[in-house]
Design a protein around this motif. Structure first.
Motif, mmCIF file in Angstrom:
data_model
loop_
_atom_site.group_PDB
_atom_site.id
_atom_site.type_symbol
_atom_site.label_atom_id
_atom_site.label_comp_id
_atom_site.label_asym_id
_atom_site.label_seq_id
_atom_site.Cartn_x
_atom_site.Cartn_y
_atom_site.Cartn_z
ATOM 1 N N ASP A 122 1.440 2.825 3.363
ATOM 2 C CA ASP A 122 0.713 4.005 2.895
ATOM 3 C C ASP A 122 1.570 5.262 2.792
ATOM 4 N N HIS A 135 0.851 -1.202 0.000
ATOM 5 C CA HIS A 135 0.000 0.000 0.000
ATOM 6 C C HIS A 135 0.880 1.243 0.000
ATOM 7 N N HIS A 188 1.659 5.147 -2.548
ATOM 8 C CA HIS A 188 1.120 6.075 -3.552
ATOM 9 C C HIS A 188 2.267 6.734 -4.306
ATOM 10 N N HIS A 248 -6.526 0.011 5.952
ATOM 11 C CA HIS A 248 -6.473 0.851 7.161
ATOM 12 C C HIS A 248 -7.272 0.224 8.309
ATOM 13 N N LYS A 270 -9.032 0.382 -6.557
ATOM 14 C CA LYS A 270 -9.029 0.947 -5.208
ATOM 15 C C LYS A 270 -10.227 1.866 -5.048
HETATM 16 ZN ZN LIG Z 1 -3.395 5.044 0.846
#
Ligand SMILES: [Zn+2]
Length: 421
Positions: free
Chosen positions: A331, A64, A66, A224, A171
């Motif tokens: 993340d 996970h 970005h 999450h 997603k």
């Molecule tokens: Zn994320």
């Protein structure tokens, strides 16, 4: 390539196999057998790696992040090279696969195409994420190439059909009050359309209600840990864990996200990271000097993030005991020197929460591949799988530090090729 006389920890949770010869050809594991005479079909010119005293685990996964989203801050002409460099850094840290959970399709594709097999981590990407009208994270970047505002099931059907041919998985941001949140009917359509073409759907959530609705809609993984109704009461986690286990939904809690957001600006937290050997004292000073250090983060207040973090750390063993498949992903790297250290911290936090090393290895390998539906082809040290692996110099089952500290990495193998440190 042959790795001789190594202990194989295959990433599935099976017992370790000491004294194994592992043969790799054409980028895949082709044979695993007890170390004896030369394996049939082996040639004198095969590259031989002495595995004695070593442990072979699957290459790690960052499931996970970005990358393509953050790359938008880099000048346009440098973006692909920047992404290529980050995939390089991941491979150096033993992370052979990276999942991008929301960003631009074009940069995802160009970054993956810029990598020759074996020279950097493999990138898998979602492209733009689905969200509700004006939904998160549009407030932070306002970039409609990275988020698909969706107000109805009809919108969702049209958009997801266009997207599915271009991405590895989907997603969805499933977060916000009624009217802001992606409509449940839209999420159901996205899941049905994606599953019809064999692709998985991952759902970002905020509350326990989001989690329950997303599980019932059939998503493959919850992204999450959630904001609990009552931070002192683990019964909500128990109920959600039972629901997840029954549905077979994977869970990627990203505890390191909430740790960072909850302690952004807290120097004592940086000291803990130094004591845990995740960062150096010099790196702590560099992080504390960043302009964003200690600044409120949009959408995720620090006190709420701390509650999410503390609650998730207490709840993780409940999810494990319920039989939920946990997945490692980080993340953000808000208070980390590099994105790679955020994943390594996530694994360390899993250990601090009470998960054993075998579960942590599975969470960072086979289950990460399963989250995006690739576990039949990559994420394990088994015959037929893509030969992504890390050769460690000490047993990761006795101490997870042997897995996460690159100083214990004797070699990193990507698509059957030795990566150079
Ligand atoms: Zn994320």
């Amino acid at each position: 390539m042959i790795i001789k006389n190594v202990t194989v920890i295959d990433g599935t949770g099976s017992a370790p196999r000491p004294g194994t010869d592992v043969t790799i050809a054409d980028g895949h594991f082709t044979d695993l057998r007890p170390t004896t005479a030369p394996a049939p079909g082996s040639h004198a010119d095969d590259q031989v790696l002495d595995g004695r005293g070593g442990y072979l685990v699957p290459g790690l996964w960052e499931s996970h992040t970005h990358l393509t989203g953050h790359a938008m801050a880099v000048p346009e002409t440098e973006r692909v090279a920047h992404l290529r460099g980050q995939l390089d850094d991941y491979l150096k840290a033993g992370i052979t696969s990276v999942c991008d959970l929301g960003g631009s399709v074009a940069y995802g594709r160009q970054a993956r195409e810029a990598v020759r097999p074996g020279t950097a981590a493999t990138l898998f990407y979602a492209g733009p994420c689905f969200t509700g009208p004006e939904g998160w994270p549009l407030q932070i970047h306002g970039d409609r190439t990275m988020a698909l505002e969706t107000g109805s099931a009809e919108d969702a059907r049209r958009t997801v059909r266009e997207l599915l041919g271009q991405v590895d998985f989907v997603k969805c941001i499933f977060d916000g009050k009624d009217g802001e949140r992606l409509p449940l009917a839209a999420l159901e359509v996205i899941v049905a359309e994606a599953h019809a073409v064999g692709k998985n759907v991952l759902a970002h959530v905020a509350t326990g209600t989001d989690v329950r609705d997303a599980i019932r809609a059939g998503v493959d993984c919850i992204e999450h840990s959630f904001v609990p109704q009552d931070a002192a009461d683990l019964a909500e986690a128990e109920r959600i864990a039972a629901l997840m286990a029954e549905a077979g939904t994977l869970f990627c809690p990203t505890v390191v996200t909430w740790e960072q957001l909850g302690h952004n600006g807290d120097r004592a937290h940086l000291d803990r990271l130094v004591a845990d050997r995740v960062i150096t004292a010099e790196e702590a000073a560099e992080i504390a000097a960043r302009p964003a250090y200690g600044k409120p983060f949009p959408h995720h207040p620090a006190d709420e993030s701390r509650i999410r973090f503390d609650y998730a750390m207490r709840a993780l063993p409940l999810f494990r005991d319920a039989g939920v498949k946990l997945v490692a992903g980080s993340d953000i790297a808000l208070t980390m020197p590099t994105p790679t250290s955020a994943l390594l911290r996530e694994l360390q936090l899993f250990a601090q929460a009470g998960l054993d090393s075998s579960e942590i290895i599975a969470a960072a390998t086979s289950r990460a591949a399963e989250k995006i539906g690739k576990h039949d082809t990559v994420g394990t040290v088994t015959v037929g799988a893509v030969a992504d692996a890390v050769l460690l110099d000490a047993d990761p089952l006795t101490d997870i530090a042997h897995l996460i500290d690159p100083q214990h990495h004797r070699a990193v193998i990507s698509a059957g090729l030795l990566a150079h440190h």
